[in-house]
Design an enzyme around this catalytic site. Structure first.
Site: not given
Length: 331
Positions: A50, A174, A190
């Site tokens: 991020h 993920h 996940w």
């Protein structure tokens, strides 16, 4: 929640430029028994992601320089909810190695965590600088919205300069971590082992039957499947499912599901590229850009922008309940 503060307890500051010592301190902090699945690794990867994923190639703004999440305008972005935890985890490392910039520390922590969790060893270069105030932050709305589909995914990643293959490779992050309703409105993990880097994410996308599920607290739609071997519930986001329904994305999902080595190599290159976004270097590898200008391209507003930033008591928590960093914050 108690934070395992091992680097600080070992006492001695390193020599400036000793990044191996910094990596050792990061590895010492990965074991966090009271945090998600016992590891800080996945949230450190998300912090690196991020802090770099705000880049816009048209205006050459955003990217991994600056460590803008120390300031409320970026740290308080709902898309960054829960990343206060990662910054708190890394603060003892910063105290032990005060010469490293936050922007170098956050990105180095991401690649260190990936390798420590069984992933590839990713190329990383130092030299990033930290903003001295919040006047040069990129605008909000540049990070992916997990509630969207293939068009949105391309909108976000093409803006940064990635192609379809790189998009799918980066989505393989993920394999790590889980979602929290309090942070994103989504809930669950996940894969079976969310602290081990693998290609299981791609294999599960293809092998499981994913049914729609609405999260009552947020009203957001995600996808659910119960693993037949472990009987535990796993989840996928709309952006994950979009990788299987889009013909171009799908062929790379199938490739990575079949060949872990190819996935690791592609992820290694794409993640290294991600961490260099917004960084200009000379022929010797030295960073030569002084800042990132405020402004530039804005992506479409995300649904999560209407969600208030998480608040709570100081320190890291299981659900990301730390206060956001205000404009004079030092974390």
């Amino acid at each position: 929640m108690g934070i395992v503060d091992q680097p600080q307890s070992k006492g001695q500051e390193s020599t400036p430029g000793d990044f191996a010592a910094v990596q050792k301190s990061i590895i010492d902090l990965l074991n966090q028994p009271d945090y998600d699945d016992g590891s800080a690794g996945p949230v450190l990867v998300r912090l690196a992601w991020h802090s770099s994923g705000t880049y816009d190639k048209v205006t050459d703004t955003g990217g991994s320089n600056g460590a803008g999440m120390r300031y409320e305008a970026e740290g308080g972005d709902p898309a960054n909810a829960g990343l206060q935890n990662a910054r708190v985890f890394l603060e003892p490392v910063k105290r032990l190695h005060p010469w490293i910039t936050y922007s170098d520390l956050w990105t180095l922590a991401g690649v260190t965590a990936i390798h420590a969790m069984g992933g590839p060893e990713i190329d990383w270069l130092p030299g990033r600088t930290d903003f001295v105030d919040d006047s040069k932050l990129p605008p909000r709305g540049r990070l992916p919205d997990a509630a969207q589909g293939a068009e949105h995914i391309r909108h976000i990643f093409y803006r940064m300069g990635f192609n379809d293959r790189e998009i799918v490779a980066l989505s393989g992050a993920h394999n790590l971590g889980r979602c929290h309703t309090a942070n994103s409105g989504f809930e669950g993990k996940w894969v079976n082992n969310p602290t081990r880097f693998s290609n299981q994410y791609f294999r599960l996308l293809l092998s499981e039957t994913w049914t729609e599920k609405t999260i009552p607290e947020s009203g957001l739609l995600q996808f659910s499947s119960v693993d037949q071997d472990t009987e535990e519930e796993l989840m996928m986001l709309p952006t994950d499912i979009a990788l299987t329904t889009d013909s171009e994305f799908s062929k790379y999902v199938q490739l990575y599901a079949k060949d872990k080595d190819v996935f690791f190599q592609d992820f290694k290159k794409a993640f290294a590229k991600l961490l260099e976004l917004g960084i200009a270097r000379n022929s010797e590898g030295k960073v030569i850009n002084t800042d990132n200008q405020k402004g530039g391209y804005r992506s479409a507003p995300k649904k999560s922008d209407s969600t208030p930033a998480t608040s709570g008591q100081p320190g890291a928590s299981k659900t990301g309940g730390c206060p956001v960093m205000h404009h004079k914050a030092k974390l």
